[in-house]
Design a protein around this motif. Structure first.
Motif, PDB file in Angstrom:
ATOM      1  N   VAL A   1       5.158  -5.689   0.071  1.00  0.00           N
ATOM      2  CA  VAL A   1       5.875  -4.480  -0.306  1.00  0.00           C
ATOM      3  C   VAL A   1       5.057  -3.774  -1.378  1.00  0.00           C
ATOM      4  N   GLY A   2       4.528  -2.599  -1.066  1.00  0.00           N
ATOM      5  CA  GLY A   2       3.715  -1.839  -2.001  1.00  0.00           C
ATOM      6  C   GLY A   2       2.448  -1.340  -1.350  1.00  0.00           C
ATOM      7  N   GLY A   3       2.137  -0.069  -1.584  1.00  0.00           N
ATOM      8  CA  GLY A   3       0.948   0.527  -0.992  1.00  0.00           C
ATOM      9  C   GLY A   3      -0.071   0.958  -2.008  1.00  0.00           C
ATOM     10  N   GLY A   4      -0.002   0.388  -3.225  1.00  0.00           N
ATOM     11  CA  GLY A   4      -0.960   0.731  -4.266  1.00  0.00           C
ATOM     12  C   GLY A   4      -2.205  -0.130  -4.192  1.00  0.00           C
ATOM     13  N   PHE A   5      -2.885  -0.246  -5.344  1.00  0.00           N
ATOM     14  CA  PHE A   5      -4.138  -1.000  -5.381  1.00  0.00           C
ATOM     15  C   PHE A   5      -3.925  -2.449  -4.958  1.00  0.00           C
ATOM     16  N   LEU A   6      -3.007  -3.130  -5.642  1.00  0.00           N
ATOM     17  CA  LEU A   6      -2.806  -4.550  -5.392  1.00  0.00           C
ATOM     18  C   LEU A   6      -2.272  -4.798  -3.994  1.00  0.00           C
TER      19      LEU A   6
ATOM     20  N   LEU B   1      -4.365  -6.930  -1.156  1.00  0.00           N
ATOM     21  CA  LEU B   1      -3.819  -8.176  -0.610  1.00  0.00           C
ATOM     22  C   LEU B   1      -3.578  -8.062   0.889  1.00  0.00           C
ATOM     23  N   ALA B   2      -3.170  -6.884   1.342  1.00  0.00           N
ATOM     24  CA  ALA B   2      -2.963  -6.698   2.774  1.00  0.00           C
ATOM     25  C   ALA B   2      -4.268  -6.897   3.535  1.00  0.00           C
ATOM     26  N   CYS B   3      -5.350  -6.313   3.029  1.00  0.00           N
ATOM     27  CA  CYS B   3      -6.654  -6.489   3.678  1.00  0.00           C
ATOM     28  C   CYS B   3      -7.132  -7.934   3.588  1.00  0.00           C
ATOM     29  N   ALA B   4      -6.911  -8.564   2.444  1.00  0.00           N
ATOM     30  CA  ALA B   4      -7.351  -9.953   2.259  1.00  0.00           C
ATOM     31  C   ALA B   4      -6.605 -10.889   3.197  1.00  0.00           C
TER      32      ALA B   4
ATOM     33  N   GLN C   1       2.680  -4.536   5.940  1.00  0.00           N
ATOM     34  CA  GLN C   1       2.661  -3.853   4.643  1.00  0.00           C
ATOM     35  C   GLN C   1       3.680  -2.714   4.654  1.00  0.00           C
ATOM     36  N   ILE C   2       4.589  -2.730   3.702  1.00  0.00           N
ATOM     37  CA  ILE C   2       5.634  -1.710   3.583  1.00  0.00           C
ATOM     38  C   ILE C   2       5.354  -0.864   2.351  1.00  0.00           C
ATOM     39  N   PHE C   3       5.401   0.451   2.503  1.00  0.00           N
ATOM     40  CA  PHE C   3       5.217   1.327   1.340  1.00  0.00           C
ATOM     41  C   PHE C   3       6.046   2.593   1.521  1.00  0.00           C
ATOM     42  N   PRO C   4       6.522   3.157   0.412  1.00  0.00           N
ATOM     43  CA  PRO C   4       7.369   4.357   0.503  1.00  0.00           C
ATOM     44  C   PRO C   4       6.591   5.637   0.750  1.00  0.00           C
ATOM     45  N   GLU C   5       5.285   5.617   0.504  1.00  0.00           N
ATOM     46  CA  GLU C   5       4.474   6.811   0.734  1.00  0.00           C
ATOM     47  C   GLU C   5       4.115   6.928   2.217  1.00  0.00           C
ATOM     48  N   LYS C   6       3.419   8.008   2.572  1.00  0.00           N
ATOM     49  CA  LYS C   6       3.035   8.227   3.962  1.00  0.00           C
ATOM     50  C   LYS C   6       1.853   7.365   4.382  1.00  0.00           C
ATOM     51  N   GLY C   7       1.114   6.844   3.437  1.00  0.00           N
ATOM     52  CA  GLY C   7      -0.034   6.031   3.778  1.00  0.00           C
ATOM     53  C   GLY C   7      -0.465   5.167   2.607  1.00  0.00           C
ATOM     54  N   ASN C   8      -1.488   4.327   2.845  1.00  0.00           N
ATOM     55  CA  ASN C   8      -2.033   3.484   1.789  1.00  0.00           C
ATOM     56  C   ASN C   8      -2.539   4.327   0.628  1.00  0.00           C
ATOM     57  N   MET C   9      -2.318   3.842  -0.567  1.00  0.00           N
ATOM     58  CA  MET C   9      -2.779   4.507  -1.784  1.00  0.00           C
ATOM     59  C   MET C   9      -2.266   5.951  -1.855  1.00  0.00           C
TER      60      MET C   9
ATOM     61  N   PRO D   1      -5.922  -6.191  12.455  1.00  0.00           N
ATOM     62  CA  PRO D   1      -5.087  -5.077  12.024  1.00  0.00           C
ATOM     63  C   PRO D   1      -3.858  -5.518  11.253  1.00  0.00           C
ATOM     64  N   ILE D   2      -3.486  -4.684  10.297  1.00  0.00           N
ATOM     65  CA  ILE D   2      -2.273  -4.866   9.512  1.00  0.00           C
ATOM     66  C   ILE D   2      -1.255  -3.864  10.037  1.00  0.00           C
ATOM     67  N   ARG D   3      -0.023  -4.252  10.084  1.00  0.00           N
ATOM     68  CA  ARG D   3       1.009  -3.353  10.595  1.00  0.00           C
ATOM     69  C   ARG D   3       1.706  -2.662   9.426  1.00  0.00           C
ATOM     70  N   PRO D   4       1.276  -1.433   9.072  1.00  0.00           N
ATOM     71  CA  PRO D   4       1.939  -0.730   7.992  1.00  0.00           C
ATOM     72  C   PRO D   4       3.309  -0.245   8.440  1.00  0.00           C
TER      73      PRO D   4
END
Length: 574
Positions: A279-284, A288-291, A305-313, A335-338
């Motif tokens: 949960v989170g689309g910021g730096f960390l 972690l999603a990529c790792a 990966q869940i994030f409230p924005e429209k995309g990563n970062m 692939p990661i499923r955002p």
């Protein structure tokens, strides 16, 4: 005693000791219920018991406060008991043992992270005989945090969670610890160390500050006085109320990622479950999603990966670049499923079935000492409010994530990045030794989404600001891996912060003609503007150019054509 009297010469002290031993033997022999204990000392004193047997007799000799038992003997401790009279005081005063926690530290650093270590190194550079004590509630010596979400996950060593050593993108191996244990002295040696040194008191937390008395109290009620004090307590990961209210079972399946122990736990979990949701689309969260996505190459692990924005970062990158990054993550080798929450507006709940949660939703600065110390906490940015010299009060400085400082170029800020911890810790250490220097150096930060996509940034990078991006086609050398191979460093800021830009010269290679938009953002420069002045810069897959970006922000000038400014970074050269 059948020997001739003139052959027997016994000192009075020896007679007294012999009588004491015989008395002890008599008491022990007459009361068989009284025996030695392996656990308890006599009144807190160390007691050594030597047992010898001969011809059916047992001889017991008791010596108080021996430093070590004789070779081949049995060393036991006796409890205080009415059946054993106290032994006589020793004839000579024993050497006093040093306290585990020193009562005074000329330089006291609260917190054991990057800022504290940078301050300690800076203090010792300016005051070679300085005695520095670092107090940390973690069990580890000072270490760098970035590899916990970056390089350690890309290690092929199965023992990486034990060694905490990793290969940098340039192939060189190193540890996450800044220095080995031999670099430090023990806390009990600090007071008597003739040349000073740096000691680390682990597993202890400062819970109270007496500013007027220049002393602190630890969680075990121990007090330490100081001459100069640095607060570098960092922060704690934020959690989400929905997780906290879900109960103990959900909390036990949730990781709030911050420390070495969190890395070890998540590494173990990733090898034993089928799915992990971040949960989170910021730096960390993105790192972690990529790792973890890379970890799934050898397993059936599903990463969501869940994030409230429209995309990563989404809070940092312009929308077009955030969307491009998200698509690249989707189409990666693993692939990661955002899961985008931005279009739901709270009306349609998102349901994700997962085995484990990772909450990467930000950091809360640790300001627990504010009340007892009478320190001001900034209402807008959080953290201890300090001046441009990072000073909160007389003899008290703050550095790192917990410092809300005044930037003489960009105004009041609080920064949560490794390089800022290095820069602010170093400056605080200099000022603790009398430098009185303001914070003028713009720290940078970086994030790598694997070995092939990375960026470096400086200043205020906020996607809500107007931006201008200039891009070029990337080559094989435009990756984090290639950048570290060239520079020879893995933690880029450690070398980068020492460089100074000298009158940058624009590239002579002309920019390529405008082409139809192909959404190919291989490498480039993104300028963030406030009142038509550049206040932030992101170098996208452009490395070792940060001093130029720093100078642009420091100059604070308006630029009529940022395409010309972008040429300073030579992005159009092969």
């Amino acid at each position: 005693a059948r020997r001739r009297p003139d052959r027997l010469r016994v000192q009075p002290d020896a007679v007294f000791l012999l009588l004491s031993i015989l008395c002890s033997f008599t008491v022990l022999g007459s009361q068989s219920s009284c025996g030695p204990s392996l656990d308890k000392p006599v009144n807190g004193s160390k007691v050594h018991v030597f047992i010898l047997s001969s011809a059916g007799h047992v001889w017991v000799m008791v010596l108080l406060q021996c430093r070590a038992p004789a070779l081949g003997s049995h060393s036991l401790s006796l409890p205080a008991s009415p059946c054993l009279p106290p032994p006589p005081p020793p004839s000579a005063e024993p050497a006093a043992s040093l306290p585990v926690v020193p009562g005074h530290a000329p330089y006291l650093l609260i917190g054991g992270g990057t800022a504290s270590f940078a301050a300690a190194r800076s203090i010792r550079a300016r005051d070679p005989g300085a005695k520095v004590l670092i107090v940390t509630d973690e069990p580890d010596l000072p270490y760098m945090r970035p590899p916990l979400s970056k390089e350690l996950w890309f290690s092929d060593d199965p023992t990486v969670t034990d060694t905490l050593r990793f290969k940098q993108w340039n192939g060189k191996e190193r540890s996450i610890y800044f220095q080995p244990p031999s670099f430090y002295i023990s806390p009990e040696e600090l007071a008597v160390a003739p040349n000073g040194g740096v000691a680390v008191l682990t597993g202890r937390k400062v819970v109270h500050m007496d500013v007027r008395g220049n002393k602190v109290q630890l969680d075990d009620n121990t007090e330490i006085s100081y001459d100069k004090c640095l607060i570098a307590t960092g922060g704690v990961p934020r959690n989400m109320q929905v997780i906290e209210r879900a109960g103990e079972e959900v909390m036990n399946r949730t990781t709030l990622f911050r420390k070495v122990e969190d890395f070890k736990v998540l590494d173990m979990v990733s090898r034993s479950v089928k799915s992990i949701t971040i949960v989170g689309g910021g730096f960390l969260g993105s790192e972690l999603a990529c790792a973890l996505g890379r970890r799934s190459a050898d397993s059936d692990l599903e990463v969501v990966q869940i994030f409230p924005e429209k995309g990563n970062m989404g809070k940092v990158l312009p929308e077009y670049l955030s969307n491009w990054t998200t698509e690249k993550v989707k189409k990666g080798d693993r692939p990661i499923r955002p899961a985008d929450l931005s279009s739901r507006c709270g009306r349609v709940p998102l349901q994700v079935i997962t085995d484990h949660l990772v909450a990467a939703v930000g950091l809360e600065p640790s300001v627990d000492l504010a009340k007892s110390a009478g320190l001001e906490v900034d209402a807008d940015f959080g953290g201890y409010r300090v001046n441009a010299e990072l000073q909160a009060r007389s003899n008290i400085w703050v550095a790192g994530d917990a410092a809300c400082f005044y930037d003489i170029r960009l105004g009041r800020r609080r920064v949560e990045h490794h390089d800022h911890a290095v820069v602010s810790g170093r400056l605080a250490g200099e000022n603790m030794t009398g430098a009185n220097k303001p914070y003028w150096h713009q720290s940078m930060f970086w994030s790598d989404l694997g070995p092939d996509v990375g960026y470096e940034a400086i200043g205020i990078v906020d996607s809500s600001l107007p931006t201008v991006g200039v891009f070029a086609k990337a080559t094989a050398k435009d990756t984090p891996r290639a950048a570290t191979e060239k520079s020879g460093t893995g933690i880029r800021s450690e070398s980068e912060t020492e460089e100074v830009a000298q009158s940058p010269v624009a590239s002579t290679t002309p920019a390529p003609p405008s082409l139809p938009q192909k959404d190919d953002y291989g490498k480039g420069v993104i300028f963030y503007l406030r009142d038509k002045v550049v206040v932030g810069i992101i170098l996208w897959n452009v490395f070792n150019r940060m001093p130029i970006a720093r100078k642009i922000i420091k100059d604070g000038e308006e630029h009529a054509d940022l395409n010309e400014v972008a040429k300073l970074f030579n992005i159009h050269e092969d």
